[in-house]
Design an enzyme around this catalytic site. Structure first.
Site, mmCIF file in Angstrom:
data_model
loop_
_atom_site.group_PDB
_atom_site.id
_atom_site.type_symbol
_atom_site.label_atom_id
_atom_site.label_comp_id
_atom_site.label_asym_id
_atom_site.label_seq_id
_atom_site.Cartn_x
_atom_site.Cartn_y
_atom_site.Cartn_z
ATOM 1 N N ASP A 151 79.103 1.074 -0.962
ATOM 2 C CA ASP A 151 79.048 0.442 0.347
ATOM 3 C C ASP A 151 80.222 0.959 1.157
ATOM 4 O OD1 ASP A 151 78.057 -2.136 1.963
ATOM 5 O OD2 ASP A 151 80.247 -2.109 2.001
ATOM 6 N N GLU A 169 73.702 3.659 1.465
ATOM 7 C CA GLU A 169 72.845 3.103 2.503
ATOM 8 C C GLU A 169 72.464 4.210 3.468
ATOM 9 O OE1 GLU A 169 74.076 -1.321 3.551
ATOM 10 O OE2 GLU A 169 75.733 0.078 3.677
ATOM 11 N N CYS A 199 71.633 -12.160 -1.867
ATOM 12 C CA CYS A 199 72.370 -12.530 -3.073
ATOM 13 C C CYS A 199 71.957 -11.602 -4.221
ATOM 14 C CB CYS A 199 72.067 -13.977 -3.426
ATOM 15 S SG CYS A 199 72.763 -14.455 -5.007
ATOM 16 N N CYS A 203 70.205 -14.145 -7.124
ATOM 17 C CA CYS A 203 68.881 -14.772 -6.948
ATOM 18 C C CYS A 203 68.017 -14.061 -5.897
ATOM 19 C CB CYS A 203 69.035 -16.250 -6.609
ATOM 20 S SG CYS A 203 69.650 -16.526 -4.937
ATOM 21 N N CYS A 215 76.392 -17.496 -1.845
ATOM 22 C CA CYS A 215 74.950 -17.681 -1.675
ATOM 23 C C CYS A 215 74.632 -19.135 -1.336
ATOM 24 C CB CYS A 215 74.219 -17.255 -2.946
ATOM 25 S SG CYS A 215 72.444 -17.502 -2.831
ATOM 26 N N CYS A 262 72.043 -20.332 -4.531
ATOM 27 C CA CYS A 262 72.509 -20.513 -5.900
ATOM 28 C C CYS A 262 74.026 -20.649 -6.020
ATOM 29 C CB CYS A 262 72.012 -19.381 -6.801
ATOM 30 S SG CYS A 262 72.908 -17.830 -6.564
ATOM 31 N N ASP A 311 81.701 -6.944 0.142
ATOM 32 C CA ASP A 311 81.474 -5.506 0.011
ATOM 33 C C ASP A 311 80.879 -5.151 -1.358
ATOM 34 O OD1 ASP A 311 82.386 -5.091 2.538
ATOM 35 O OD2 ASP A 311 84.425 -4.520 1.928
HETATM 36 ZN ZN LIG Z 1 71.921 -16.584 -4.930
#
Ligand SMILES: [Zn+2]
Length: 405
Positions: free
Chosen positions: A184, A267, A334, A337, A353, A356, A363
């Site tokens: 990243d 990316e 996330c 999850c 998140c 969760c 980063d």
């Molecule tokens: Zn999560």
């Protein structure tokens, strides 16, 4: 894979061959300078550049005139090669990916004297046949492997050398590592890896402050005066120094990364578009001009584009790969999850998140998601990862925030 390589040997010249070589090198230099001057004039007057085809046509005209008839003595291909080299030099100078390349300069007598043959030469044992010069012996220090593609004769000090460029087919290299890593690129950190490692931004502030100070002094000087020129030269040298420092650092990082990982996932950010978008357009005059232009400066400063280029060719050499994935929501999804939500991104650096409760540096989250997308792309050729994310992200605008997103 085809690779190019060059062998350089010292030529055993005599007075006669040296005289011819000096003449041919001189004619090439003359043509270079004349064509360069013509193009610089065009540039200064906002006229289109004159490229190879047209220059070649001009040079044929010059050869016919009494004033420049001496050009006829040169092997025609050496003159054509000079014009091609000039075209290449200009194109490189305008190429954003090669920030160290400058506008070509005039050649002085005895400096970088050279001429090239793309064909018509022959190599037998330790002698080379050069068109219009004949057979010349050279000091063969090592054997030539591959197919010779072109030769360049050049002078260094009082000796003449021949550089033979060859092309050869080699088997595809096998990358020494087997791992795959996500990366990243950021502003606060130059880049962050999915394993948690990161590098600080390249800091050249001390040179920049120096440039600022010198520029203030420059503004007070009489333009084009001797002192003005000296100061200007000093500023230019500092700019070059900054570019070199950045180059060195990015080379170091890209070499380490490339050697350690067989696949590097990045990316797919359009750096050009990102750096352009700040001003907005007629319909949407940039509302974020200030933030974005600051960001743009940092992006260009950090040389992300350069780092990408380095990684790409180093991976190619080593038999590795650079993979690009969709950048949408990589910093808002996330990694545990897969829930994507803008609110999970608490700040520039914090991620928590909302579903969760997973907490991590934002980063690293970005890099992990990039890696995850790379894996999915490899596993099932899944191209449009963004579709998958969009299902869970309808609640917020799908406008991607550049770079920090
Ligand atoms: Zn999560």
């Amino acid at each position: 894979m085809i690779i190019r390589k060059a062998y350089k040997y010292r030529l055993n010249t005599n007075a006669e061959t040296e005289q011819l070589m000096s003449q041919y090198a001189g004619n090439c230099r003359y043509l270079w300078n004349k064509s360069l001057a013509l193009n610089l004039y065009h540039l200064q007057n906002n006229q289109p550049m004159i490229w190879y085809q047209e220059l070649d046509w001009f040079s044929k005209l010059w050869k016919k005139s009494d004033d420049y008839a001496f050009l006829k003595l040169s092997p025609a291909q050496t003159l054509q090669q000079t014009l091609k080299q000039l075209e290449r030099a200009f194109k490189d100078a305008f190429d954003k990916k090669q920030p160290l390349k400058k506008i070509p300069t005039f050649k002085k007598r005895g400096e970088r004297d050279s001429f090239s043959f793309p064909q018509g030469f022959k190599i037998e044992g330790r002698r080379i046949f050069l068109p219009k010069i004949g057979w010349v012996n050279f000091r063969k220090s090592r054997d030539i492997e591959g197919t010779p593609k072109n030769v360049t004769v050049s002078r260094q000090g009082k000796y003449w050398f021949v550089s033979i460029q060859v092309e050869m087919e080699t088997s595809e290299p096998i990358h020494p590592a087997t791992s795959m890593i996500g990366m990243d690129m950021g502003v606060k950190r130059l880049f962050t890896l999915s394993n948690g490692d990161f590098e600080a931004p390249i800091n050249v502030d001390c040179f920049k402050n120096k440039i600022k100070r010198l520029q203030k002094r420059l503004a007070k000087k009489v333009k084009f005066s001797n002192n003005w020129r000296k100061l200007k030269e000093k500023i230019n040298r500092l700019h070059t120094k900054i570019a070199h420092i950045r180059h060195d650092i990015l080379h170091k990082f890209s070499t380490t990364l490339s050697k350690s990982h067989a696949i590097i996932v990045l990316e797919n950010l359009q750096i050009k578009n990102m750096t352009k978008s700040a001003k907005g357009d007629m319909d949407k005059p940039g509302s974020m001009v200030k933030q974005k232009s600051g960001l743009n400066r940092v992006i260009l400063d950090q040389g992300w584009g350069l780092l990408k280029t380095f990684l790409e060719y180093k991976q190619l050499w080593l038999g590795g790969q650079v993979m690009y994935v969709d950048p949408k929501y990589t910093s808002q999804t996330c990694p545990v999850c897969q829930h994507a939500n803008k609110l999970s991104r608490k700040s520039q650096s914090e991620f928590e998140c909302v579903l969760c409760g997973h907490e991590e540096h934002a980063d690293v989250v970005g890099a992990k998601n990039v890696l995850g997308r790379g894996h999915r792309l490899l596993a099932c050729g899944e191209k449009d990862v963004s579709l998958l994310c969009e299902a869970g992200t309808r609640q917020f605008s799908n406008e991607l925030e550049p770079a920090v997103a």
